[in-house]
Design an enzyme around this catalytic site. Structure first.
Site, PDB file in Angstrom:
ATOM      1  N   SER A   1       0.855  -1.197   0.000  1.00 58.68           N
ATOM      2  CA  SER A   1       0.000   0.000   0.000  1.00 58.68           C
ATOM      3  C   SER A   1       0.882   1.236   0.000  1.00 58.68           C
ATOM      4  O   SER A   1       2.063   1.165   0.328  1.00 58.68           O
ATOM      5  CB  SER A   1      -0.863   0.024   1.256  1.00 58.68           C
ATOM      6  OG  SER A   1      -0.074   0.369   2.387  1.00 58.68           O
ATOM      7  N   ASP A   2       0.322   2.381  -0.346  1.00 63.87           N
ATOM      8  CA  ASP A   2       1.033   3.620  -0.058  1.00 63.87           C
ATOM      9  C   ASP A   2       0.901   3.862   1.452  1.00 63.87           C
ATOM     10  O   ASP A   2       0.181   3.156   2.161  1.00 63.87           O
ATOM     11  CB  ASP A   2       0.475   4.774  -0.896  1.00 63.87           C
ATOM     12  CG  ASP A   2       1.533   5.857  -1.116  1.00 63.87           C
ATOM     13  OD1 ASP A   2       2.418   6.001  -0.252  1.00 63.87           O
ATOM     14  OD2 ASP A   2       1.476   6.556  -2.139  1.00 63.87           O
TER      15      ASP A   2
END
Ligand code: NOJ
Length: 774
Positions: free
Chosen positions: A290-291
């Site tokens: 994920s960011d």
């Protein structure tokens, strides 16, 4: 204030941390053998507790500014952390790795990641500039050097390339990508991946690449970073996804999910993107991270009910690893805090958990981390200081600059010109080392960058008196998230100072024979969290330019920036304009090389350059309206303004001139699936060696959908000696002629007549046709 104090305290604590060993002994974990990875992964999975599995999916930031090893060592020892990002010191990397491979129960190595975007120790031009080189082989070379420098300290994974298509230059992250066009961006995406990973990311000097931000981040509403993206399926498949697909085809090992919502569904919990497209359609075998805190953001977006629901939604959508900011961020650590329970309760199945963990372990095996987990600290300095790296940085900067205007051939300047004994170098970017580098330059020695002033002084030596005046000061109105990594900028000038410095600059220009103005943006004015509401030159730079220009001296404008800016006034009043972007550590030298003709400009714009922000979005590959001539400005689509851009996509001048002729197709008629060759002759008609980028555009005249007026489908950068002529050969086949159709919800190739153009930018006039028949 509170956060500031906490930060200072943390920094002080950092200084008090225990001394760390200078070298770590390399020892292999017991389960290392040389058989295939599958069995080794199975073996490990069979031994792991749920908590240890969840640990592999947990990635944490490590900020040296306010963290120290002791803060993460217990978690590593307990198998609760699978990856760390932002550690760049090889001593700390080895120290933490030693805890993982010697003190944790299963001795699984950590995966260290970092944003190696355009260099690590040696900073190269920003990615938008790289794309302006139209030279994928050069991009590959740069990223292989960047990889080797990062790998030297123990970083094995880069969060690059960013392959988001950007059609709104207000969006600051346009600087991190390859611009507006899916074909150019796809070629660049593959080059970045090859550069980082080589044929095998475990081989010496290579790292794992990560394509990001999957997907549609560049379409942020209003160009406002992180804002929602609404992208119709046709645009998604035909424009936004191709560079990701190209990265997958080039073997990219990982992907990062984007922050924003795509058509109302957050990308990080988006099963259509992460499962249907990425894995089912494309067969992607790597893992997805994920960011930062983007899993927790599923709650912020109003998608997940709470953090546990966010972890469930992300994992089941296909998100393998969660990236979290340190500390007790309310958004972070959704996997770490919830996944174990979700599995125990049966909401997430053991198989679902194992599938994600398997992908992380596979990556660690593929990277050779189990066999070779440490960095060899003794080699770091030699690798970083390899003079070849700086040499390439200079060539890369030269090759990525775009000459936008050169009236009366004012450039190149002549060394030893008897009429020139003094030069004024003016502007807020003229004497700046820091701004040569651009966003995401976080691990280099800023002092080693060469400013424009230094580059010019070195070039002209004692023969010309080169004097500097800043003339204007520029600053963001709101702080940058990157401020914490840098020394603060000097305080803004008072009104009196502003007037005095302005006048000083103008009088310096008045008393000089030649003026070079270096204007644009600070590095933190583009990049993440750096949206601009206008494209105006920040501060009083335009006023200063006008005042200097009025003096009537020979004037050259050099732009240092991360996005197209509104230079409409300059485009008609300043005789020479060189777009240098943020050119990297050798920027100042490379600019001087171009200004004095030791290098010839040959870069081309990877974006359509608007006249003003009011034209955004503006891109060349638009569809026809009912009155196509509008697009050509016979009438304007605006009643107050031209609708054409200031400079077209693909545009850039040289010190030489080129002629395209003899455009022909090998097969004027083909069946779907067949290919034709397109050939065109390119001749250097000027008096010096120079580079031209031969560009091939097509247009499908009719079919199952309205297709763009032009689409880039081939390019080649050539170096031609004066008078030299070469034939460039392109192939157009199924891959170039299909498109994703909303009518059939799939890829189609229509029987139709196609126009073909070849030339030096998107307005090329040399044309022919061919036909696809049933
Ligand atoms: C946030 C950015 O959006 C992403 O591009 C970057 O890789 C991560 N933070 C890690 O720094």
């Amino acid at each position: 204030m509170k956060t500031k104090i906490a930060l200072c305290l943390a920094v002080v604590m950092g200084f008090l941390s225990l001394p760390v060993p200078a070298r770590v002994n390399v020892s292999k974990p017991s389960h290392v053998n040389n058989s295939g990875f599958d069995r080794r992964v199975d073996d490990l999975l069979a031994q792991m507790t749920i908590e240890e599995k969840v640990g592999q999916l947990n990635q944490l930031f490590y900020f040296k500014q306010f963290m120290q090893p002791e803060m993460v060592e217990p978690g590593i020892r307990e198998g609760k952390i699978g990856s760390l990002l932002f550690v760049t010191d090889p001593v700390i990397i080895n120290r933490l790795q030693k805890v993982a491979v010697e003190k944790s129960r299963l001795k699984i190595p950590l995966l260290f990641g970092f944003d190696v975007i355009h260099g690590f120790h040696t900073i190269f031009p920003v990615p938008l500039a790289m794309a302006s080189s139209w030279d994928p082989a050069l991009v590959e070379q740069m990223q292989s050097i960047a990889a080797s420098e990062a790998r030297a300290v123990g970083i094995r994974w880069t969060f690059a390339p960013m392959v988001d298509i950007a059609r709104d230059p207000r969006w600051g992250r346009i600087v991190e990508g390859a611009g507006e066009d899916p074909f150019l961006a796809s070629r660049m995406a593959a080059a970045h991946v090859r550069g980082f990973q080589g044929a095998d990311p475990s081989s010496p000097g290579r790292v794992l690449a990560c394509m990001k931000h999957f997907a549609g981040y560049g379409a942020a509403t209003g160009g406002r970073d992180y804002d929602s993206a609404f992208i119709a399926d046709t645009e998604l498949y035909n424009v936004y996804l191709p560079p990701f697909k190209a990265a997958v085809d080039a073997g990219v090992g990982s992907a990062m999910s984007a922050y924003m919502t795509l058509n109302d569904v957050p990308a990080t919990g988006n099963a259509f993107l992460l499962r249907d497209v990425l894995r089912t359609e494309w067969g992607f075998k790597g893992f997805v991270v994920s960011d930062a805190d983007a899993v927790g953001d599923l709650v912020t977006h109003g998608f997940a009910e709470d953090k546990a629901d966010a972890a469930y939604r992300a994992l089941t959508a296909g998100l393998d690893m969660e990236m979290s900011l340190p500390g007790q961020s309310p958004k972070g650590h959704a996997y770490a805090t919830s996944l174990t329970k979700l599995v125990q309760e049966g909401r997430v199945s053991k198989e679902q958990l194992d599938a994600a963990v398997r992908r992380i372990l596979e990556a660690k095996f593929k990277l050779g981390l189990f066999d070779n987990p440490y960095a060899d600290e003794s080699l770091v300095a030699t690798i970083h200081n390899n003079p070849e790296h700086r040499r390439l940085a200079r060539i890369a900067a030269q090759r990525s600059m775009v000459l936008l205007r050169n009236e009366g051939n004012i450039l190149p300047l002549v060394k030893g010109d008897a009429k020139v004994s003094s030069m004024a170098v003016i502007g807020p970017l003229a004497d700046s080392k820091r701004d040569m580098r651009g966003s995401w330059s976080l691990a280099d020695d800023m002092q080693s960058a060469v400013s424009v002033l230094e580059g010019i002084r070195t070039k002209v030596g004692a023969a010309v008196k080169v004097e500097y005046a800043q003339g204007a000061d520029i600053a963001r109105a709101y702080p940058s998230i990157f401020d914490v990594f840098n020394k603060p900028r000097p305080a803004p000038w008072s009104e009196t100072q502003k007037r005095e410095e302005f006048d000083k600059a103008v009088s310096l220009a008045r008393s000089s024979d030649v003026v070079v103005m270096v204007l644009g943006e600070h590095e933190e004015m583009s990049g993440e969290n750096a949206t601009q509401s206008t494209l105006d030159l920040p501060g009083r730079q335009l006023e200063l330019l006008k005042a200097v220009s009025e003096l009537g001296k020979p004037l050259v404008l050099v732009l240092i920036n991360g996005r197209p800016l509104d230079i409409s006034w300059a485009a008609t009043h300043v005789p020479a304009i060189l777009e240098a972007w943020h050119p990297g550590a050798e920027g100042g030298n490379a600019i001087a090389d171009i200004l004095y003709g030791d290098a010839t400009p040959g870069g081309k714009l990877p974006v359509t350059w608007p006249r003003s922000a009011g034209q955004i979005p503006i891109y060349y590959a638009h569809n026809n309206t009912k009155e196509p001539e509008f697009a050509k400005d016979f009438k304007s689509r605006y009643f107050d303004f031209p609708s054409s851009p200031l400079y077209p996509f693909g545009y850039g001048l040289s010190y030489s001139t080129f002629k395209f002729s003899n455009l022909r197709v090998s097969k004027p008629e083909l069946k779907p699936g067949e290919s034709t060759e397109v050939l065109v002759d390119v001749e250097n008609t000027g008096r010096r060696t120079g580079d031209e980028v031969a560009q091939l555009y097509i247009h499908q005249r009719y079919g199952g959908a309205s297709r763009p007026v032009r689409e880039l489908k081939g390019f080649e950068r050539l170096t031609l000696a004066a008078g030299e002529k070469k034939t460039v050969r392109f192939t157009l086949g199924k891959a170039e002629l299909i498109y994703w159709s909303a009518a059939s919800k799939g890829w189609v190739q229509d029987p139709a007549v196609f126009d073909v153009w070849a030339g030096s930018d998107a307005t090329a006039v040399l044309t022919t046709t061919f036909r696809v028949v049933k």
